[in-house]
Design an enzyme around this catalytic site. Structure first.
Site, PDB file in Angstrom:
ATOM      1  N   GLU A  66       0.827  -1.227   0.000  1.00  0.00           N
ATOM      2  CA  GLU A  66       0.000   0.000   0.000  1.00  0.00           C
ATOM      3  C   GLU A  66       0.856   1.270   0.000  1.00  0.00           C
ATOM      4  O   GLU A  66       2.057   1.231   0.305  1.00  0.00           O
ATOM      5  CB  GLU A  66      -0.941   0.008   1.206  1.00  0.00           C
ATOM      6  CG  GLU A  66      -0.224   0.045   2.551  1.00  0.00           C
ATOM      7  CD  GLU A  66      -1.105   0.580   3.685  1.00  0.00           C
ATOM      8  OE1 GLU A  66      -1.591   1.726   3.578  1.00  0.00           O
ATOM      9  OE2 GLU A  66      -1.282  -0.143   4.680  1.00  0.00           O
ATOM     10  N   LYS A 116      -3.517  -1.937  16.110  1.00  0.00           N
ATOM     11  CA  LYS A 116      -3.018  -1.179  17.261  1.00  0.00           C
ATOM     12  C   LYS A 116      -4.127  -0.980  18.259  1.00  0.00           C
ATOM     13  O   LYS A 116      -5.290  -0.907  17.880  1.00  0.00           O
ATOM     14  CB  LYS A 116      -2.643   0.228  16.794  1.00  0.00           C
ATOM     15  CG  LYS A 116      -1.497   0.290  15.902  1.00  0.00           C
ATOM     16  CD  LYS A 116      -1.089   1.751  15.807  1.00  0.00           C
ATOM     17  CE  LYS A 116       0.178   1.865  15.048  1.00  0.00           C
ATOM     18  NZ  LYS A 116      -0.007   1.515  13.637  1.00  0.00           N
TER      19      LYS A 116
HETATM   20  N1  PSU Z   1      -2.653   1.446  10.676  1.00  0.00           N
HETATM   21  C1  PSU Z   1      -1.314   1.494  10.760  1.00  0.00           C
HETATM   22  N2  PSU Z   1      -0.601   2.108   9.791  1.00  0.00           N
HETATM   23  C2  PSU Z   1      -1.213   2.678   8.698  1.00  0.00           C
HETATM   24  C3  PSU Z   1      -2.638   2.609   8.608  1.00  0.00           C
HETATM   25  C4  PSU Z   1      -3.310   1.986   9.617  1.00  0.00           C
HETATM   26  O1  PSU Z   1      -0.756   0.980  11.706  1.00  0.00           O
HETATM   27  O2  PSU Z   1      -0.534   3.243   7.843  1.00  0.00           O
HETATM   28  C5  PSU Z   1      -3.316   3.177   7.401  1.00  0.00           C
HETATM   29  C6  PSU Z   1      -3.663   2.055   6.401  1.00  0.00           C
HETATM   30  O3  PSU Z   1      -3.547   2.557   5.090  1.00  0.00           O
HETATM   31  C7  PSU Z   1      -5.122   1.763   6.707  1.00  0.00           C
HETATM   32  C8  PSU Z   1      -5.625   3.143   7.033  1.00  0.00           C
HETATM   33  O4  PSU Z   1      -5.822   1.189   5.631  1.00  0.00           O
HETATM   34  O5  PSU Z   1      -4.572   3.745   7.771  1.00  0.00           O
HETATM   35  C9  PSU Z   1      -6.906   3.111   7.819  1.00  0.00           C
HETATM   36  O6  PSU Z   1      -7.410   4.410   7.915  1.00  0.00           O
HETATM   37  P1  PSU Z   1      -8.852   4.668   8.558  1.00  0.00           P
HETATM   38  O7  PSU Z   1      -8.707   4.319   9.996  1.00  0.00           O
HETATM   39  O8  PSU Z   1      -9.093   6.117   8.309  1.00  0.00           O
HETATM   40  O9  PSU Z   1      -9.803   3.779   7.832  1.00  0.00           O
END
Ligand code: PSU
Ligand code: MN
Length: 306
Positions: free
Chosen positions: A27, A162
């Site tokens: 990603e 996390k």
């Molecule tokens: N969690 C992490 N590192 C990240 C992300 C999440 O530990 O970089 C990023 C990923 O791209 C994930 C996104 O798909 O954040 C999720 O965002 P949201 O909570 O806004 O859906």
């Protein structure tokens, strides 16, 4: 489907897929929104190298000038890393707008799964996924990543989620949506920085071969959706549970005080935790991504043999 206009697959990735070789998707939100420059670019390039060393082809995915680009060049990775937060974070709802406008976007787990699936890639390695946020019973903040896992046939290799998230509710949501949550040689759900979360995965998996067989059974039976493979951080890089949780709590409090909302929440928390821990969490984050890249490559190889 009238995809041609919107999808660009690098020659290397096209050739690998046509020859049935293993390919691992990666990603780009982790590059532009998950880590500071230049560590983000350095990490992204190392991840690609690790996948190659394990005998698979990396395919970093991003939206570049209105195209879902599968197999970004080193220049494109450098560009995404340098522009950082100025690249819009692109989830499923953002995709049609960015494509129609010819803009750039950093793909989250959701949109990377979409790009991988359109290209025919079955496995995707990253750090952590989005999930059900703490307090979601009032905010309704549930990451689109979970809905994507429910509908798109890609195995996502991550280090769990996390504790900025409600891990228990995230697992409940995945159960409702029929998404198997596997633990790589562990029964305990890892919590990104730590191997310990106090929650169980659905099944512990022995090796990459078994993971590939489970994925194949899901595809063969047309069961729709993906699989979450959780891979614990190597113990030598794991952080102290109380220390990291204290800092996560501080970051969450600041997020609330400052009224940060919507898609800005996750990048804000990641950045805050990195600052509060003086970079220690960034180092753990980098190491677990490397570890997941290696496992992703092994699973891609096993899938290619199946
Ligand atoms: N969690 C992490 N590192 C990240 C992300 C999440 O530990 O970089 C990023 C990923 O791209 C994930 C996104 O798909 O954040 C999720 O965002 P949201 O909570 O806004 O859906
Ligand atoms: Mn959200």
């Amino acid at each position: 489907m009238n995809l041609g206009k919107y999808l660009s697959i690098s020659q290397e990735v096209q050739e690998a897929l046509a020859a049935g070789k293993p390919v691992v998707a990666l990603e780009s939100t982790i590059i532009s929104h998950g880590m500071p420059y230049p560590k983000n670019v350095e990490t992204a390039l190392n991840v690609e190298r690790i996948i190659r060393e394990h005998g698979a082809v990396p395919a970093t995915i991003a939206i570049i000038k209105g195209k879902i680009t599968v197999g970004c060049s080193h220049e494109e990775i450098e560009y995404l890393g340098k522009r950082g937060l100025d690249v819009p974070k692109a989830s499923r709802r953002d995709l049609p707008v960015l494509l129609a406008r010819g803009e750039d976007g950093a793909t989250t787990v959701t949109t990377t799964m979409i790009g991988a699936s359109l290209a025919g890639i079955r496995v995707f390695a990253t750090g952590g996924i989005g999930g059900v946020h703490r307090g979601a019973e009032t905010t309704m903040d549930i990451s689109a990543d979970l809905e994507e896992l429910a509908q798109t046939p890609v195995m996502v290799v991550c280090a769990g989620c996390k504790s900025i998230l409600d891990i228990g509710l995230t697992l409940e949501y995945l159960e409702t949506k029929g998404v198997p949550v596997l633990g790589y040689q562990t029964k305990e759900m890892p919590a990104f920085y730590t191997t310990h979360s106090g929650h169980q995965v659905d099944y512990a998996v022995e090796d990459a071969e078994e993971a590939a067989r489970i994925f194949k059974a899901k595809l063969d039976c047309d069961l729709k959706g993906g699989i979450l493979m959780t891979n614990p951080i190597p113990p030598q890089y794991a952080m102290d549970l109380d220390y990291i949780n204290e800092n996560i709590d501080k970051a969450l409090r600041e997020c609330e005080e400052r009224g940060i909302k919507g898609k800005a929440i996750t990048p804000f928390l990641l950045d805050k935790i990195q600052k509060l821990t003086g970079g220690a969490s960034l180092e753990a984050n980098i190491q677990l991504v490397y570890h997941n890249a290696a496992l992703g490559a092994e699973i891609a190889k096993a899938m290619a043999r199946n």
